[in-house]
Design a protein around this motif. Structure first.
Motif, PDB file in Angstrom:
ATOM      1  N   LYS A 475      21.058  75.935  37.908  1.00  0.00           N
ATOM      2  CA  LYS A 475      22.234  75.428  37.189  1.00  0.00           C
ATOM      3  C   LYS A 475      22.313  76.105  35.819  1.00  0.00           C
ATOM      4  O   LYS A 475      21.293  76.276  35.142  1.00  0.00           O
ATOM      5  N   ARG A 480      28.838  77.919  38.378  1.00  0.00           N
ATOM      6  CA  ARG A 480      28.595  77.056  39.525  1.00  0.00           C
ATOM      7  C   ARG A 480      27.103  77.044  39.861  1.00  0.00           C
ATOM      8  O   ARG A 480      26.450  78.078  39.884  1.00  0.00           O
ATOM      9  N   SER A 481      26.562  75.857  40.114  1.00  0.00           N
ATOM     10  CA  SER A 481      25.162  75.789  40.543  1.00  0.00           C
ATOM     11  C   SER A 481      25.030  76.399  41.938  1.00  0.00           C
ATOM     12  O   SER A 481      25.984  76.430  42.725  1.00  0.00           O
ATOM     13  N   GLU A 503      32.270  78.484  37.184  1.00  0.00           N
ATOM     14  CA  GLU A 503      32.579  77.172  37.742  1.00  0.00           C
ATOM     15  C   GLU A 503      34.096  76.969  37.793  1.00  0.00           C
ATOM     16  O   GLU A 503      34.853  77.535  36.994  1.00  0.00           O
ATOM     17  N   ARG A 506      35.256  70.958  35.776  1.00  0.00           N
ATOM     18  CA  ARG A 506      34.345  70.355  34.804  1.00  0.00           C
ATOM     19  C   ARG A 506      35.006  69.118  34.229  1.00  0.00           C
ATOM     20  O   ARG A 506      36.222  68.941  34.329  1.00  0.00           O
ATOM     21  N   THR A 535      36.678  75.623  48.093  1.00  0.00           N
ATOM     22  CA  THR A 535      35.586  76.004  47.197  1.00  0.00           C
ATOM     23  C   THR A 535      35.692  75.259  45.872  1.00  0.00           C
ATOM     24  O   THR A 535      34.690  74.787  45.321  1.00  0.00           O
ATOM     25  N   ASP A 538      34.605  71.710  46.295  1.00  0.00           N
ATOM     26  CA  ASP A 538      33.151  71.569  46.367  1.00  0.00           C
ATOM     27  C   ASP A 538      32.574  71.322  44.981  1.00  0.00           C
ATOM     28  O   ASP A 538      31.640  70.533  44.817  1.00  0.00           O
ATOM     29  N   ASP A 539      33.138  72.008  43.964  1.00  0.00           N
ATOM     30  CA  ASP A 539      32.685  71.777  42.597  1.00  0.00           C
ATOM     31  C   ASP A 539      33.031  70.366  42.139  1.00  0.00           C
ATOM     32  O   ASP A 539      32.246  69.706  41.441  1.00  0.00           O
ATOM     33  N   GLU A 542      30.540  67.984  43.587  1.00  0.00           N
ATOM     34  CA  GLU A 542      29.251  68.037  42.904  1.00  0.00           C
ATOM     35  C   GLU A 542      29.294  67.267  41.596  1.00  0.00           C
ATOM     36  O   GLU A 542      28.329  66.566  41.238  1.00  0.00           O
TER      37      GLU A 542
END
Length: 625
Positions: A475, A480-481, A503, A506, A535, A538-539, A542
């Motif tokens: 991270k 992006r992790s 990323e 946020r 995609t 997905d962030d 998370e």
């Protein structure tokens, strides 16, 4: 008929009691037994008792083994045989017979055992028109020569025995009788192969003069029953099996006296099988308690051809004490000076047996063995005394131990400790898409016990870990992790490069929304997400997973003003719903999500340019609570 049934039930009840007792003891001993606690294989004289003539053996069976020779070691015992049977020996009589014995066993010199018994017999018949019959002070004596030491795999022996029978007191015209028995004996002692079994075989002949004890002429079977007088020479045969489970032996034997008399067939000759248990209640096995049950119901039933009828059942009771046992168990017989170490090799932790272990005995390269597929190991024949046992196997610490060899067949347990695997090393390099190193945090989500670590300013870190498979998660702020699964071998140095993408989502600075840094794209005029849109979501997933304090998110769908307003409102709702469904499929709880379509009502740019309309076609995430 009722009398016969009663005898059958008596025999079955006694047999059931014996089986129950044996099963209980066996199950308990199997549960408790272990290589560390078992006495069976470490003792050169394990669980030996005497037969009804006082010699080492079972009930009627002789063993090829002997008790130890010692000036102060000898055995004394009591033995009893009893039966009571209705309609026996003929349908009009009921018969009861008891025989008691005093036993003596002594081995004066190596491999020569002597034994003697004194016995008394009483018989009673009903109806009482025949008096109580007694025969007293019968004497049996003999010797057994065993050329190999006790504890050998096979022990042959030769037995010579005399039986001096007294006349029956209540019958006139009877005299003493002297019978001679000669017998070849063999014992297969599988204790020498770490198996708790002994097998015995007896073959011999008896020269019989028992007719003297009952007189001449026609003799009632009731009288023959007292001295068990057949008046005929006999071929003797027997086999026996002992199963040893500390502290008992479970016994089975079959014995036959094939009478060498004209007209007497196989089933007309006395024979029986015997089941029993010997119990050794004290630690040094000095005391032996015996119990057995004869079964002879299948033989000597033909009254016209038999000479002596065999009772349907009989009970054996025995008690033997070996005096001086502690001395001869501590001080081995002088004629036994060598032995073998036999046992298994296993893992110290999981107790699994180990094959292919190289075991060296007494620091002699010529006395090296490899454990077999079952982990079993046996040494060559070694002299008694101290011996260093050394075991080696790749992946294990070297095992070394001093063993005092003091018995012909001595158990050995080798437990080897696995080496701790050498740690491997991950060399981790974290970069952005431009190829520049970025400072990051590395953790292991599958192993919470491993603390997270931080790279240096160039995105580099070195980690020393046990061999295994790991999920590495990296991270870095604004990126992006990323998670990668990597395996690490013992002493391996592995380079892992991880490139992080910018990323796409946020939490806003005011913490009132989740900012989307790129547009979530759908198929034209449809509520179908494009791959890049997934995609971005997905962030978002998370972020929601990492911030459980966010209890409720409103998913807002917006469109530009092209087309019908009602259509745009419906399209925005369907697109908001599609985002909600995707987040739920990613593991976000439905209770945290609300989807609302606003259509063209809340533009953030003008709809007069292509760029403005593109900005108005959007999905927003508002933090409600």
């Amino acid at each position: 008929m009722k009398k016969v049934e009663r005898n059958t039930w008596i025999w079955l009840a006694a047999f059931g009691l014996l089986v129950s007792l044996s099963g209980t003891v066996m199950s308990q001993q199997l549960k408790d037994s272990s290589p560390e606690s078992s006495r069976v294989f470490a003792d050169p004289y394990p669980f030996l008792s005497t037969n009804l003539w006082g010699s080492t053996g079972m009930y009627r069976i002789f063993s090829g083994e002997t008790l130890p020779d010692s000036p102060t070691a000898f055995s004394l015992g009591l033995y009893g045989i009893y039966f009571k049977q209705d309609a026996f020996p003929n349908p009009n009589l009921d018969t009861e017979r008891s025989e008691g014995k005093v036993l003596l066993n002594y081995t004066p010199i190596p491999m020569l055992e002597t034994f003697a018994t004194m016995s008394w017999v009483t018989s009673n018949n009903e109806p009482p028109n025949f008096p109580v019959i007694r025969q007293s002070a019968n004497l049996d004596f003999g010797a057994k020569l065993s050329p190999l030491p006790t504890g050998s795999l096979f022990s042959p022996a030769f037995v010579l025995m005399g039986e001096l029978d007294s006349p029956i007191r209540t019958i006139t015209g009877t005299t003493h009788a002297f019978n001679v028995t000669a017998m070849a004996v063999g014992t297969l002692n599988l204790l020498s192969r770490s198996t708790p079994l002994r097998l015995h075989s007896n073959i011999g002949v008896r020269f019989d003069q028992t007719q003297n004890t009952i007189g001449t002429g026609t003799v009632d079977e009731r009288v023959r029953m007292i001295p068990r007088a057949t008046g005929a020479n006999a071929f003797l045969f027997g086999v026996g099996l002992e199963y040893l489970i500390d502290p008992v032996t479970l016994n089975f034997e079959y014995t036959l006296e094939q009478l060498l008399s004209s007209g007497v067939g196989f089933l007309d000759s006395p024979q029986r099988f015997t089941l029993g248990v010997n119990y050794f209640p004290v630690q040094d096995q000095a005391l032996a308690l015996q119990f057995g049950i004869d079964g002879g119901f299948y033989t000597t039933q033909n009254q016209s051809t038999r000479i002596l009828r065999e009772p349907s059942y009989g009970l054996h009771f025995g008690l033997t004490y070996h005096f001086g046992v502690n001395q001869y168990r501590r001080q081995r017989p002088e004629h036994i000076s060598k032995g073998q170490l036999m046992g298994v090799v296993r893992d110290l932790e999981n107790k699994q047996t180990l094959s292919g272990v190289r075991v060296e005995f007494c620091k002699n390269q010529n006395q090296t063995q490899l454990s077999n597929a079952q982990g079993e190991i046996s040494s060559p024949v070694l002299p008694f005394g101290s011996c260093i046992v050394r075991a080696q196997k790749e992946g294990y610490e070297v095992y070394e131990r001093v063993v005092e060899l003091a018995h012909p067949r001595q158990e050995l347990l080798v437990e080897m400790k696995a080496l701790a695997p050498e740690k491997g090393t991950f060399l981790i390099q974290v970069k952005n898409q431009e190829g520049n190193g970025v400072k990051s945090v590395v953790d292991f989500p599958e192993y919470p016990s491993i603390a997270e670590v931080q790279t240096n300013e160039l995105g580099q870190v070195k980690l020393h870990l046990e061999p295994g498979a790991y999920a590495l998660r990296v991270k870095s702020e604004g990126l992006r992790s990323q998670t990668a699964r990597q395996s690490l071998g013992s002493a391996e140095e592995k380079y892992v490069e991880m490139v992080l993408e910018p990323e796409f989502a946020r939490i806003a600075a005011d913490e009132k929304s989740i900012e989307i840094l790129e547009t979530i794209q759908f198929e034209t005029a449809a509520a179908v997400l494009r791959p890049f849109g997934k995609t971005i979501l997905d962030d978002v997933s998370e972020i929601l997973e990492q911030h459980s304090e966010i209890a409720l998110i409103q998913i807002q769908g917006h469109t530009d003003n092209r087309g019908d307003a009602a259509y745009n409102l419906d399209l925005s709702q369907r697109r908001a719903d599609a985002v909600k469904v995707y987040l739920i499929e990613n593991g976000i709880s439905p209770e945290r999500l609300i989807s609302v379509g606003f259509g063209e009502e809340e533009p953030i740019s003008d709809n007069d340019t292509v760029e403005g309309m593109a900005k108005n076609r959007r999905v927003e995430f508002k933090i409600i609570q």
